[in-house]
Design an enzyme around this catalytic site. Structure first.
Site, PDB file in Angstrom:
ATOM      1  N   ALA A 134       3.625 -32.131  14.070  1.00  0.00           N
ATOM      2  CA  ALA A 134       3.667 -32.235  15.522  1.00  0.00           C
ATOM      3  C   ALA A 134       2.665 -33.321  15.933  1.00  0.00           C
ATOM      4  CB  ALA A 134       3.300 -30.899  16.143  1.00  0.00           C
ATOM      5  N   GLU A 155      -2.253 -27.395   9.030  1.00  0.00           N
ATOM      6  CA  GLU A 155      -2.739 -27.101  10.392  1.00  0.00           C
ATOM      7  C   GLU A 155      -4.149 -26.530  10.393  1.00  0.00           C
ATOM      8  OE1 GLU A 155       0.286 -26.361   9.224  1.00  0.00           O
ATOM      9  OE2 GLU A 155       1.798 -26.694  10.774  1.00  0.00           O
ATOM     10  N   GLU A 161       7.989 -27.664   8.700  1.00  0.00           N
ATOM     11  CA  GLU A 161       8.689 -26.570   9.394  1.00  0.00           C
ATOM     12  C   GLU A 161      10.078 -27.008   9.845  1.00  0.00           C
ATOM     13  OE1 GLU A 161       5.254 -26.056  12.020  1.00  0.00           O
ATOM     14  OE2 GLU A 161       5.238 -23.946  11.462  1.00  0.00           O
ATOM     15  N   GLY A 195       4.470 -29.406  11.344  1.00  0.00           N
ATOM     16  CA  GLY A 195       5.763 -29.264  12.005  1.00  0.00           C
ATOM     17  C   GLY A 195       6.879 -30.009  11.275  1.00  0.00           C
TER      18      GLY A 195
HETATM   19  N1  CO8 Z   1       0.346 -36.746  15.045  1.00  0.00           N
HETATM   20  C1  CO8 Z   1       0.069 -37.907  15.660  1.00  0.00           C
HETATM   21  N2  CO8 Z   1      -0.136 -39.066  15.000  1.00  0.00           N
HETATM   22  C2  CO8 Z   1      -0.056 -39.028  13.648  1.00  0.00           C
HETATM   23  C3  CO8 Z   1       0.230 -37.843  12.944  1.00  0.00           C
HETATM   24  C4  CO8 Z   1       0.447 -36.660  13.706  1.00  0.00           C
HETATM   25  N3  CO8 Z   1       0.771 -35.478  13.139  1.00  0.00           N
HETATM   26  N4  CO8 Z   1       0.220 -38.122  11.618  1.00  0.00           N
HETATM   27  C5  CO8 Z   1      -0.042 -39.426  11.508  1.00  0.00           C
HETATM   28  N5  CO8 Z   1      -0.219 -39.988  12.712  1.00  0.00           N
HETATM   29  C6  CO8 Z   1      -0.528 -41.382  13.030  1.00  0.00           C
HETATM   30  C7  CO8 Z   1      -1.981 -41.717  12.715  1.00  0.00           C
HETATM   31  O1  CO8 Z   1      -2.822 -41.313  13.757  1.00  0.00           O
HETATM   32  C8  CO8 Z   1      -1.905 -43.206  12.544  1.00  0.00           C
HETATM   33  O2  CO8 Z   1      -1.881 -43.785  13.817  1.00  0.00           O
HETATM   34  P1  CO8 Z   1      -2.780 -45.157  14.094  1.00  0.00           P
HETATM   35  O3  CO8 Z   1      -2.174 -46.185  13.190  1.00  0.00           O
HETATM   36  O4  CO8 Z   1      -2.552 -45.412  15.556  1.00  0.00           O
HETATM   37  O5  CO8 Z   1      -4.173 -44.804  13.737  1.00  0.00           O
HETATM   38  C9  CO8 Z   1      -0.530 -43.433  11.932  1.00  0.00           C
HETATM   39  O6  CO8 Z   1       0.227 -42.250  12.196  1.00  0.00           O
HETATM   40  C10 CO8 Z   1      -0.584 -43.631  10.430  1.00  0.00           C
HETATM   41  O7  CO8 Z   1      -1.290 -42.544   9.882  1.00  0.00           O
HETATM   42  P2  CO8 Z   1      -2.515 -42.733   8.840  1.00  0.00           P
HETATM   43  O8  CO8 Z   1      -3.215 -44.019   9.086  1.00  0.00           O
HETATM   44  O9  CO8 Z   1      -3.327 -41.492   8.885  1.00  0.00           O
HETATM   45  O10 CO8 Z   1      -1.707 -42.852   7.466  1.00  0.00           O
HETATM   46  P3  CO8 Z   1      -2.199 -42.438   6.002  1.00  0.00           P
HETATM   47  O11 CO8 Z   1      -1.161 -42.956   5.077  1.00  0.00           O
HETATM   48  O12 CO8 Z   1      -3.614 -42.868   5.793  1.00  0.00           O
HETATM   49  O13 CO8 Z   1      -2.182 -40.836   6.001  1.00  0.00           O
HETATM   50  C11 CO8 Z   1      -1.234 -38.644   6.450  1.00  0.00           C
HETATM   51  C12 CO8 Z   1      -0.965 -40.143   6.136  1.00  0.00           C
HETATM   52  C13 CO8 Z   1      -1.895 -37.968   5.260  1.00  0.00           C
HETATM   53  C14 CO8 Z   1       0.117 -38.018   6.744  1.00  0.00           C
HETATM   54  C15 CO8 Z   1      -2.156 -38.550   7.690  1.00  0.00           C
HETATM   55  O14 CO8 Z   1      -1.649 -39.348   8.730  1.00  0.00           O
HETATM   56  C16 CO8 Z   1      -2.313 -37.143   8.237  1.00  0.00           C
HETATM   57  O15 CO8 Z   1      -3.057 -36.349   7.683  1.00  0.00           O
HETATM   58  N6  CO8 Z   1      -1.613 -36.836   9.355  1.00  0.00           N
HETATM   59  C17 CO8 Z   1      -1.722 -35.545  10.016  1.00  0.00           C
HETATM   60  C18 CO8 Z   1      -0.985 -34.485   9.249  1.00  0.00           C
HETATM   61  C19 CO8 Z   1      -1.131 -33.160   9.963  1.00  0.00           C
HETATM   62  O16 CO8 Z   1      -2.217 -32.640  10.132  1.00  0.00           O
HETATM   63  N7  CO8 Z   1       0.013 -32.573  10.359  1.00  0.00           N
HETATM   64  C20 CO8 Z   1       0.006 -31.303  11.043  1.00  0.00           C
HETATM   65  C21 CO8 Z   1      -0.012 -31.514  12.517  1.00  0.00           C
HETATM   66  S1  CO8 Z   1      -0.175 -29.989  13.398  1.00  0.00           S
HETATM   67  C22 CO8 Z   1       1.369 -29.373  13.415  1.00  0.00           C
HETATM   68  O17 CO8 Z   1       2.293 -29.937  12.935  1.00  0.00           O
HETATM   69  C23 CO8 Z   1       1.491 -28.048  14.104  1.00  0.00           C
HETATM   70  C24 CO8 Z   1       2.927 -27.617  14.127  1.00  0.00           C
HETATM   71  C25 CO8 Z   1       3.041 -26.525  15.106  1.00  0.00           C
HETATM   72  C26 CO8 Z   1       4.479 -26.336  15.489  1.00  0.00           C
HETATM   73  C27 CO8 Z   1       4.996 -27.439  16.281  1.00  0.00           C
HETATM   74  C28 CO8 Z   1       4.558 -27.327  17.703  1.00  0.00           C
HETATM   75  C29 CO8 Z   1       5.077 -28.404  18.551  1.00  0.00           C
END
Ligand code: CO8
Length: 259
Positions: free
Chosen positions: A66, A133, A113, A110
């Site tokens: 998400a 999460e 999911e 998400g």
């Molecule tokens: N949300 C928003 N932006 C994101 C997300 C995300 N989940 N994941 C990545 N991005 C963005 C980064 O902020 C980055 O943006 P920018 O270039 O502007 O800084 C861009 O995508 C590229 O990401 P990274 O530079 O971090 O890329 P890496 O290759 O270094 O890392 C990862 C990739 C490991 C996937 C890393 O981006 C990461 O850890 N992302 C977050 C993963 C995460 O925590 N997901 C869970 C989110 S919470 C959730 O899903 C709750 C679900 C609940 C149900 C749904 C309700 C609506």
């Protein structure tokens, strides 16, 4: 229809393909994307010609979760009163035609999911699944704590939800989370192949099979078996059952008319 966060195409006149398309955010799932996805799923579901749907992402990410930026400032009142998640994440559960998730790269939070809400997952060898999460101070909110243990058992589900570790494609297949793993450059070919096989069967029968398998997760064994038997009996009222069995008996290919 013009969409900004998904791309849509139809393959072989019968498979609807939806590509999540927020590449700069690794396909992070925001309201707009979930609304557009839900709308398109319903459109394909209602289209007589479409027999199967595929949801896919980019090579790097199916969806990295998400949209954290959009969620970060939510209060409890925003989330609860706004019906966050239910309002647009659950459309996929109402889709009666099969939905395949073709996953490459990250399927996190998400994203994992969403993949698990699909009927089955075909993964590329670079796929990574996780429920991270807990690192953000929340827990999965779109079924992760419920669907993951059903798919991989309690121990692995606990491990993933509590440590936030990712599962690679090999482990995901070994654990039953995904049905097949293929080389990254073969992912869409494999998913389309499976979708076309399904789309060439009787739509009524395909929908009944999906409904019956899903029932296994909602009922006792004896209730589920009875549900299956009633559906099985009812299929003898279809022309497609007559066609399918006649084709087998007469050693010819079946031509299902979805009646
Ligand atoms: N949300 C928003 N932006 C994101 C997300 C995300 N989940 N994941 C990545 N991005 C963005 C980064 O902020 C980055 O943006 P920018 O270039 O502007 O800084 C861009 O995508 C590229 O990401 P990274 O530079 O971090 O890329 P890496 O290759 O270094 O890392 C990862 C990739 C490991 C996937 C890393 O981006 C990461 O850890 N992302 C977050 C993963 C995460 O925590 N997901 C869970 C989110 S919470 C959730 O899903 C709750 C679900 C609940 C149900 C749904 C309700 C609506």
């Amino acid at each position: 229809m013009a969409y900004e966060t998904i791309e849509v195409r139809i393959e072989a006149d019968k498979v609807g393909v939806i590509t999540l398309n927020r590449p700069k955010q690794l396909n992070a799932l925001n309201d707009q994307l979930m609304n557009e996805l839900g709308e398109m799923l319903k459109t394909f579901d209602a289209d007589e010609k479409i027999g199967c749907i595929i949801i896919t992402g980019s090579e790097k990410a199916f969806a990295a979760g998400a949209d954290i930026g959009a969620m970060a400032k939510y209060s409890f009142a925003d989330a609860y009163k706004g019906d966050y998640i239910t309002r647009n994440w659950e459309t996929i559960r109402s889709i009666r035609k099969p939905v395949i998730a073709a996953v490459s790269g990250f399927a996190l939070g998400g994203g994992c999911e969403l993949a698990m809400m699909c009927d089955f997952i075909i993964a590329a060898d670079n796929a990574k699944f996780g429920q991270p999460e807990i690192k953000l101070g929340v827990i999965p909110g779109a079924g992760g704590t419920q669907r993951l243990p059903r798919a991989v058992g309690k121990s692995k589900a606990m491990d993933m939800a509590l440590t936030a570790r990712m599962m690679d494609a090999v482990e995901a297949e070994r654990s039953g989370l995904v049905s097949r793993v293929v080389a990254l450059d073969k992912l869409m070919e494999e998913a389309l192949g499976a979708a076309l096989i399904i789309a060439n069967f009787s739509q009524i029968t395909v929908m009944a099979a999906k409904e019956s398998v899903n029932r296994a997760f909602e009922s006792s064994l004896s209730d589920g078996v009875m549900f299956e038997r009633r559906l099985f009996h009812s299929l003898f009222a279809t022309q497609d059952q007559k066609e399918g069995m006649d084709a087998f008996v007469n050693k010819r290919a079946a031509n299902f008319t979805h009646q």
